[in-house]
Design an enzyme around this catalytic site. Structure first.
Site, PDB file in Angstrom:
ATOM      1  N   LYS A 111       0.838  -1.196   0.000  1.00 27.28           N
ATOM      2  CA  LYS A 111       0.000   0.000   0.000  1.00 27.28           C
ATOM      3  C   LYS A 111       0.878   1.252   0.000  1.00 27.28           C
ATOM      4  O   LYS A 111       1.827   1.371   0.787  1.00 27.28           O
ATOM      5  CB  LYS A 111      -0.914   0.006   1.228  1.00 27.28           C
ATOM      6  CG  LYS A 111      -2.006  -1.056   1.181  1.00 27.28           C
ATOM      7  CD  LYS A 111      -3.028  -0.765   0.096  1.00 27.28           C
ATOM      8  CE  LYS A 111      -4.179  -1.761   0.108  1.00 27.28           C
ATOM      9  NZ  LYS A 111      -5.212  -1.441  -0.898  1.00 27.28           N
ATOM     10  N   ASP A 142      -0.164  -0.421  -4.618  1.00 28.57           N
ATOM     11  CA  ASP A 142      -1.574  -0.033  -4.734  1.00 28.57           C
ATOM     12  C   ASP A 142      -1.749   1.341  -4.110  1.00 28.57           C
ATOM     13  O   ASP A 142      -1.571   1.512  -2.898  1.00 28.57           O
ATOM     14  CB  ASP A 142      -2.462  -1.057  -4.019  1.00 28.57           C
ATOM     15  CG  ASP A 142      -3.942  -0.738  -4.123  1.00 28.57           C
ATOM     16  OD1 ASP A 142      -4.307   0.200  -4.861  1.00 28.57           O
ATOM     17  OD2 ASP A 142      -4.740  -1.431  -3.466  1.00 28.57           O
ATOM     18  N   GLU A 168      -1.263  -0.302  -9.147  1.00 24.75           N
ATOM     19  CA  GLU A 168      -2.720  -0.416  -9.088  1.00 24.75           C
ATOM     20  C   GLU A 168      -3.366   0.927  -8.739  1.00 24.75           C
ATOM     21  O   GLU A 168      -2.994   1.562  -7.749  1.00 24.75           O
ATOM     22  CB  GLU A 168      -3.097  -1.459  -8.037  1.00 24.75           C
ATOM     23  CG  GLU A 168      -4.593  -1.705  -7.909  1.00 24.75           C
ATOM     24  CD  GLU A 168      -4.898  -2.840  -6.939  1.00 24.75           C
ATOM     25  OE1 GLU A 168      -5.979  -2.787  -6.312  1.00 24.75           O
ATOM     26  OE2 GLU A 168      -4.076  -3.768  -6.809  1.00 24.75           O
ATOM     27  N   ASP A 194      -8.673  -0.825 -10.299  1.00 23.67           N
ATOM     28  CA  ASP A 194      -9.481  -1.489  -9.267  1.00 23.67           C
ATOM     29  C   ASP A 194     -10.756  -0.691  -9.034  1.00 23.67           C
ATOM     30  O   ASP A 194     -11.841  -1.054  -9.492  1.00 23.67           O
ATOM     31  CB  ASP A 194      -8.678  -1.636  -7.982  1.00 23.67           C
ATOM     32  CG  ASP A 194      -9.503  -2.217  -6.830  1.00 23.67           C
ATOM     33  OD1 ASP A 194     -10.618  -2.719  -7.061  1.00 23.67           O
ATOM     34  OD2 ASP A 194      -9.032  -2.161  -5.680  1.00 23.67           O
ATOM     35  N   LYS A 218     -13.273  -8.075  -8.020  1.00 28.84           N
ATOM     36  CA  LYS A 218     -13.682  -8.542  -6.699  1.00 28.84           C
ATOM     37  C   LYS A 218     -15.135  -8.981  -6.787  1.00 28.84           C
ATOM     38  O   LYS A 218     -15.991  -8.241  -7.272  1.00 28.84           O
ATOM     39  CB  LYS A 218     -13.511  -7.432  -5.663  1.00 28.84           C
ATOM     40  CG  LYS A 218     -12.070  -6.947  -5.554  1.00 28.84           C
ATOM     41  CD  LYS A 218     -11.900  -5.797  -4.571  1.00 28.84           C
ATOM     42  CE  LYS A 218     -10.439  -5.370  -4.492  1.00 28.84           C
ATOM     43  NZ  LYS A 218     -10.219  -4.237  -3.563  1.00 28.84           N
TER      44      LYS A 218
END
Length: 333
Positions: A111, A142, A168, A194, A218
């Protein structure tokens, strides 16, 4: 989900349980993950949209939960899913302890771009992951849409020496993703989408705009396994199946999606039970040898009791369930 396929609300409420699970490390700005679980004919399932999502968005998560609890999963193409380690926005010296919770994982998602972090701290964190994993480890970062275009360009340059697998959601919008992809294409670092898949009206828009090289899908926020599979087929891009800090019951839905996709080129973000300090099952979906099994997970009554949310939070979730069920009944989700 059609109203005809929707089970009555009382069927959901009959087994509904709300849990509050502490995290090992603060993640996505929270220390406790709340979720509502209920049992359908096919087994336990999970409704756990984040608290800030409105009812229309959350209703899509309910449709996914009902689909998984009431319908058989699609036939699996594989019975084990390789997963990545997930490194929250921790200090660099905490990285080795985080990675130890993901035994055998060859890939780490790190992250970055958190509001309380700096680029220097992001670089230090990614460097620590590279040092821990060695040259053969795969590192993806991400940003959760946390950078503008110029910030993203600067950050990607700063992080490029660590041999990134992809970046991401560096920027929040599809137009910004297209721009940063164009600016950095010469560097050979793919851009993944995402939030621009799961939090937009048209999950195929980012692929149509050629704004990403791959998609993160997801099951829960896309409305369930079958809808996610349809999006994957129509998008025509490589995909990573990921989760939303689910309990092991929710991760089972993601595992069944990853088992059903025709091609799985990337390790999946389905190892996040390792970030939970408690779970709802005695057989959690934790990574072993870098992968998780494809199986349904039964919630354990004793653990549901032990980790149950307090009365106010339980009431909040049950009211949310009722409202989202009404959205699905109206056919507006």
């Amino acid at each position: 989900m059609s109203a005809d396929a929707l089970p009555p609300l009382h069927d959901l409420l009959a087994t509904a349980r709300v849990v509050a699970l502490p995290l090992v490390t603060r993640f996505r700005g929270i220390d406790v993950r709340e979720a509502l679980l209920f049992e359908g004919p096919e087994g336990w399932t999970e409704f756990a949209p984040f608290a800030e999502y409105d009812d229309d968005e959350a209703a899509t998560w309910l449709a996914a939960a009902i689909d998984f609890g009431w319908n058989p999963a699609p036939p699996p193409r594989r019975d084990r899913i390789p997963v990545n380690a997930t490194v929250p926005a921790v200090d660099a010296d905490e990285v080795p302890a985080v990675l130890e919770r993901f035994p055998g994982c060859r890939t780490a998602k790190v992250k970055v771009a958190a509001s309380d972090q700096t680029l220097d701290r992001d670089v230090a964190r990614v460097r620590a992951v590279r040092d821990a994993m060695g040259p053969e480890g795969r590192i993806r970062v991400d940003a959760n849409g946390g950078w503008n275009i110029d910030e993203a360009e600067h950050a990607i340059h700063a992080l490029a020496p660590f041999d990134l697998e992809y970046v991401e959601q560096p920027c929040p919008t599809i137009d910004e993703l297209a721009e940063i992809r164009a600016r950095t294409k010469y560097m050979g670092i793919p851009i993944a989408a995402d939030e621009s898949v799961r939090r937009v009206d048209d999950p195929l828009a980012v692929a149509a705009a050629r704004a990403a090289d791959l998609l993160v899908v997801k099951a829960a926020p896309l409305g369930g396994i079958r809808r996610a599979l349809d999006i994957v087929e129509r998008a025509g891009l490589p995909i990573v199946v990921s989760s939303a800090l689910d309990t092991s019951v929710g991760l089972a839905m993601g595992a069944h999606l990853a088992a059903a996709v025709p091609t799985l080129e990337y390790d999946c973000g389905l190892g996040t039970a390792s970030l939970l300090a408690a779970d709802v099952t005695t057989s959690p979906l934790l990574p072993t040898d870098g992968a998780i099994d494809v199986r349904r997970v039964d919630a354990d009554p004793a653990l549901l009791d032990r980790n149950g949310a307090d009365g106010d939070r339980t009431a909040w979730w049950l009211a949310r369930l009722e409202r989202c069920h009404a959205v699905l009944s109206d056919g507006t989700a």
